[in-house]
Each structure stands twice: as structure tokens, then as C-alpha cells.
Design a protein around this motif. Structure first.
Motif, PDB file in Angstrom:
ATOM      1  N   THR A 108       0.786  -1.233   0.000  1.00 11.86           N
ATOM      2  CA  THR A 108       0.000   0.000   0.000  1.00 11.86           C
ATOM      3  C   THR A 108       0.820   1.288   0.000  1.00 11.86           C
ATOM      4  OG1 THR A 108      -0.183  -0.147   2.404  1.00 11.86           O
ATOM      5  CG2 THR A 108      -1.971  -1.126   1.093  1.00 11.86           C
ATOM      6  N   ALA A 109       2.133   1.168  -0.098  1.00 15.23           N
ATOM      7  CA  ALA A 109       2.992   2.355  -0.184  1.00 15.23           C
ATOM      8  C   ALA A 109       4.130   2.048  -1.145  1.00 15.23           C
ATOM      9  CB  ALA A 109       3.536   2.729   1.190  1.00 15.23           C
ATOM     10  N   ALA A 110       4.776   3.077  -1.607  1.00 16.46           N
ATOM     11  CA  ALA A 110       5.871   2.894  -2.560  1.00 16.46           C
ATOM     12  C   ALA A 110       6.970   2.022  -1.965  1.00 16.46           C
ATOM     13  CB  ALA A 110       6.449   4.253  -2.952  1.00 16.46           C
ATOM     14  N   PRO A 111       7.475   1.058  -2.734  1.00 17.51           N
ATOM     15  CA  PRO A 111       8.584   0.233  -2.248  1.00 17.51           C
ATOM     16  C   PRO A 111       9.802   1.089  -1.922  1.00 17.51           C
ATOM     17  CG  PRO A 111       7.594  -0.758  -4.188  1.00 17.51           C
ATOM     18  CD  PRO A 111       7.007   0.623  -4.054  1.00 17.51           C
ATOM     19  N   LEU A 112      10.586   0.625  -0.969  1.00 18.98           N
ATOM     20  CA  LEU A 112      11.815   1.313  -0.602  1.00 18.98           C
ATOM     21  C   LEU A 112      12.909   1.066  -1.635  1.00 18.98           C
ATOM     22  CD1 LEU A 112      11.851   0.304   3.158  1.00 18.98           C
ATOM     23  CD2 LEU A 112      11.158   2.510   2.189  1.00 18.98           C
ATOM     24  N   ASP A 113      12.868  -0.108  -2.258  1.00 22.10           N
ATOM     25  CA  ASP A 113      13.901  -0.452  -3.224  1.00 22.10           C
ATOM     26  C   ASP A 113      13.411  -1.588  -4.106  1.00 22.10           C
ATOM     27  OD1 ASP A 113      16.351  -0.231  -4.485  1.00 22.10           O
ATOM     28  OD2 ASP A 113      17.537  -0.743  -2.713  1.00 22.10           O
ATOM     29  N   PHE A 114      14.126  -1.814  -5.182  1.00 22.32           N
ATOM     30  CA  PHE A 114      13.877  -2.925  -6.103  1.00 22.32           C
ATOM     31  C   PHE A 114      15.259  -3.394  -6.540  1.00 22.32           C
ATOM     32  CE2 PHE A 114      11.083  -4.166 -10.054  1.00 22.32           C
ATOM     33  CZ  PHE A 114      11.480  -5.489  -9.920  1.00 22.32           C
TER      34      PHE A 114
ATOM     35  N   ALA B  80       4.732  -2.578   7.597  1.00 26.45           N
ATOM     36  CA  ALA B  80       3.405  -1.984   7.743  1.00 26.45           C
ATOM     37  C   ALA B  80       2.720  -1.754   6.402  1.00 26.45           C
ATOM     38  CB  ALA B  80       3.493  -0.666   8.511  1.00 26.45           C
ATOM     39  N   ASP B  81       3.493  -1.824   5.303  1.00 20.80           N
ATOM     40  CA  ASP B  81       2.942  -1.562   3.980  1.00 20.80           C
ATOM     41  C   ASP B  81       2.542  -2.819   3.216  1.00 20.80           C
ATOM     42  OD1 ASP B  81       3.408   1.113   4.502  1.00 20.80           O
ATOM     43  OD2 ASP B  81       5.349   1.130   3.473  1.00 20.80           O
ATOM     44  N   LEU B  82       2.777  -4.008   3.800  1.00 21.37           N
ATOM     45  CA  LEU B  82       2.370  -5.260   3.169  1.00 21.37           C
ATOM     46  C   LEU B  82       1.207  -5.847   3.965  1.00 21.37           C
ATOM     47  CD1 LEU B  82       4.235  -7.791   1.244  1.00 21.37           C
ATOM     48  CD2 LEU B  82       2.849  -8.690   3.096  1.00 21.37           C
ATOM     49  N   HIS B  83       0.120  -6.125   3.265  1.00 16.87           N
ATOM     50  CA  HIS B  83      -1.105  -6.628   3.904  1.00 16.87           C
ATOM     51  C   HIS B  83      -1.539  -7.917   3.221  1.00 16.87           C
ATOM     52  CE1 HIS B  83      -1.349  -2.702   5.821  1.00 16.87           C
ATOM     53  NE2 HIS B  83      -0.998  -2.226   4.636  1.00 16.87           N
ATOM     54  N   TRP B  84      -1.655  -8.982   4.001  1.00 19.48           N
ATOM     55  CA  TRP B  84      -2.136 -10.250   3.456  1.00 19.48           C
ATOM     56  C   TRP B  84      -3.632 -10.147   3.252  1.00 19.48           C
ATOM     57  CZ3 TRP B  84       1.745 -13.050   1.902  1.00 19.48           C
ATOM     58  CH2 TRP B  84       2.964 -12.992   2.566  1.00 19.48           C
ATOM     59  N   ARG B  85      -4.109 -10.373   2.036  1.00 24.79           N
ATOM     60  CA  ARG B  85      -5.550 -10.387   1.764  1.00 24.79           C
ATOM     61  C   ARG B  85      -6.131 -11.757   2.082  1.00 24.79           C
ATOM     62  NH1 ARG B  85      -6.663  -9.602  -3.748  1.00 24.79           N
ATOM     63  NH2 ARG B  85      -4.471  -9.552  -4.221  1.00 24.79           N
ATOM     64  N   THR B  86      -5.453 -12.804   1.624  1.00 24.34           N
ATOM     65  CA  THR B  86      -5.913 -14.169   1.888  1.00 24.34           C
ATOM     66  C   THR B  86      -4.700 -15.058   2.118  1.00 24.34           C
ATOM     67  OG1 THR B  86      -5.861 -14.821  -0.460  1.00 24.34           O
ATOM     68  CG2 THR B  86      -7.944 -13.924   0.374  1.00 24.34           C
ATOM     69  N   GLY B  87      -4.905 -16.125   2.872  1.00 24.12           N
ATOM     70  CA  GLY B  87      -3.923 -17.185   2.989  1.00 24.12           C
ATOM     71  C   GLY B  87      -2.701 -16.932   3.833  1.00 24.12           C
ATOM     72  N   ALA B  88      -2.715 -15.956   4.723  1.00 23.35           N
ATOM     73  CA  ALA B  88      -1.529 -15.705   5.552  1.00 23.35           C
ATOM     74  C   ALA B  88      -1.106 -16.966   6.303  1.00 23.35           C
ATOM     75  CB  ALA B  88      -1.788 -14.563   6.524  1.00 23.35           C
ATOM     76  N   GLY B  89      -2.063 -17.778   6.692  1.00 21.61           N
ATOM     77  CA  GLY B  89      -1.757 -19.029   7.393  1.00 21.61           C
ATOM     78  C   GLY B  89      -1.116 -20.081   6.509  1.00 21.61           C
ATOM     79  N   GLN B  90      -1.132 -19.851   5.196  1.00 22.91           N
ATOM     80  CA  GLN B  90      -0.524 -20.789   4.237  1.00 22.91           C
ATOM     81  C   GLN B  90       0.949 -20.479   3.975  1.00 22.91           C
ATOM     82  OE1 GLN B  90      -2.653 -23.434   4.116  1.00 22.91           O
ATOM     83  NE2 GLN B  90      -2.160 -23.534   1.950  1.00 22.91           N
ATOM     84  N   VAL B  91       1.429 -19.358   4.493  1.00 25.30           N
ATOM     85  CA  VAL B  91       2.811 -18.948   4.250  1.00 25.30           C
ATOM     86  C   VAL B  91       3.728 -19.709   5.205  1.00 25.30           C
ATOM     87  CG1 VAL B  91       4.437 -17.012   4.207  1.00 25.30           C
ATOM     88  CG2 VAL B  91       2.056 -16.663   3.507  1.00 25.30           C
TER      89      VAL B  91
ATOM     90  N   GLY C 237      12.665  -5.569  10.198  1.00 24.67           N
ATOM     91  CA  GLY C 237      12.664  -4.190   9.735  1.00 24.67           C
ATOM     92  C   GLY C 237      12.213  -3.977   8.298  1.00 24.67           C
ATOM     93  N   ARG C 238      12.238  -5.016   7.492  1.00 22.66           N
ATOM     94  CA  ARG C 238      11.864  -4.909   6.088  1.00 22.66           C
ATOM     95  C   ARG C 238      11.175  -6.189   5.647  1.00 22.66           C
ATOM     96  NH1 ARG C 238      13.027  -0.360   7.013  1.00 22.66           N
ATOM     97  NH2 ARG C 238      14.661   0.916   6.133  1.00 22.66           N
ATOM     98  N   MET C 239      10.400  -6.072   4.556  1.00 24.27           N
ATOM     99  CA  MET C 239       9.801  -7.239   3.908  1.00 24.27           C
ATOM    100  C   MET C 239      10.480  -7.407   2.557  1.00 24.27           C
ATOM    101  SD  MET C 239       7.412  -8.488   5.911  1.00 24.27           S
ATOM    102  CE  MET C 239       6.371  -9.518   4.879  1.00 24.27           C
ATOM    103  N   ILE C 240      10.827  -8.642   2.247  1.00 28.17           N
ATOM    104  CA  ILE C 240      11.404  -8.992   0.954  1.00 28.17           C
ATOM    105  C   ILE C 240      10.264  -9.562   0.120  1.00 28.17           C
ATOM    106  CG2 ILE C 240      13.151 -10.368  -0.246  1.00 28.17           C
ATOM    107  CD1 ILE C 240      14.248  -8.332   1.889  1.00 28.17           C
TER     108      ILE C 240
END
Length: 131
Positions: A18-24, A49-60, A91-94
Motif C-alpha cells: 500500500t505504499a511505494a517500495p523502498l527499493d527494487f 506496515a505496507d504489506l497486507h495479506w488479503r488471503t492465505g496468511a496461514g498458508q505462508v 525491519g523490512r519485507m522482501i
């Protein structure tokens, strides 16, 4: 910014950024090559805080390489598609770029661990293409 959406191959797990990525980045380290089965990993870096699971978080399913200080991966329990995961310090999501369903609006900004680059990895523009 538009929401960036992604999912696994079977569709059990879906997420939004939901927000601009910090890097690519494109990572050429041996670990990333092995976990992706490719010449490099293409990853967005986002705030947790900018990554939100819509479905299946328990499948990860997360896996931390025991011999590494900071390497981890996550996959869908059903189809084993690589999925977003937090760095060990949280601190970050990959976010594996190959799981994106919408255009992130940016291209890779830099490459890392190029000393580990596979010898057969070449610029794709130099390879004949077919549609």
C-alpha cells in the motif's frame, strides 16, 4: 500511489503493498539463485506496515537457513511459490517480484552480490526473442 497486488501460483495466498517500495534489487548471491532456481532474485523491499495479506496468511511457510545470519525464504504451503517474508530483524519485507500481479511502476534500481553472478547470466536483450 496505486496498490501493488501479488499472489502465489495457486491463488491461495494474496497480498497488497500500500505504499511505494523502498527499493527494487536484483540479487546474484548463490543463496538467492538456489532459492529461485534462476540467475538472480528480483525483490522489492517494503516496510512491514505496507504489506497486507488479503488471503492465505496461514498458508505462508517461512524457512530460515540455519547456517546464515540473515537468509530466509517463505513459500505457499500448497504450490510452493516464493512469497514475501520479513527480514530476521523484522525491519523490512522482501517481496519476490515474480509474484506481483500488478505493475509496481518501477524497474530494478541496482544489482547486489554481482561477484557471485552466474557465468551464464547475460543481458536478456542480447538473446534472440520470440513472442
Amino acid at each position: 500511489m496505486d496498490i501493488i497486488s501479488g499472489s502465489c501460483l495457486c491463488g491461495d495466498v494474496t497480498y497488497d503493498i500500500t505504499a511505494a517500495p523502498l527499493d527494487f534489487v536484483l540479487c546474484h548471491c548463490e543463496r538467492c539463485r538456489k532459492t529461485t532456481g534462476s540467475s538472480f532474485a528480483a525483490n522489492l523491499i517494503v516496510r512491514p506496515a505496507d504489506l497486507h495479506w488479503r488471503t492465505g496468511a496461514g498458508q505462508v511457510r517461512r524457512w530460515d537457513l540455519p547456517t546464515a545470519r540473515s537468509f530466509a525464504t517463505a513459500t505457499c504451503a500448497t504450490c510452493h511459490t516464493p512469497l514475501p517474508h520479513a527480514t530476521r530483524d523484522g525491519g523490512r519485507m522482501i517481496v519476490p517480484a515474480g509474484t506481483l500481479d500488478t505493475d509496481p511502476g518501477l524497474t530494478p534500481r541496482h544489482q547486489i552480490f554481482t561477484a557471485s553472478k552466474a557465468r551464464w547470466c547475460v543481458d536478456v536483450e542480447d538473446i534472440p526473442a520470440t513472442s
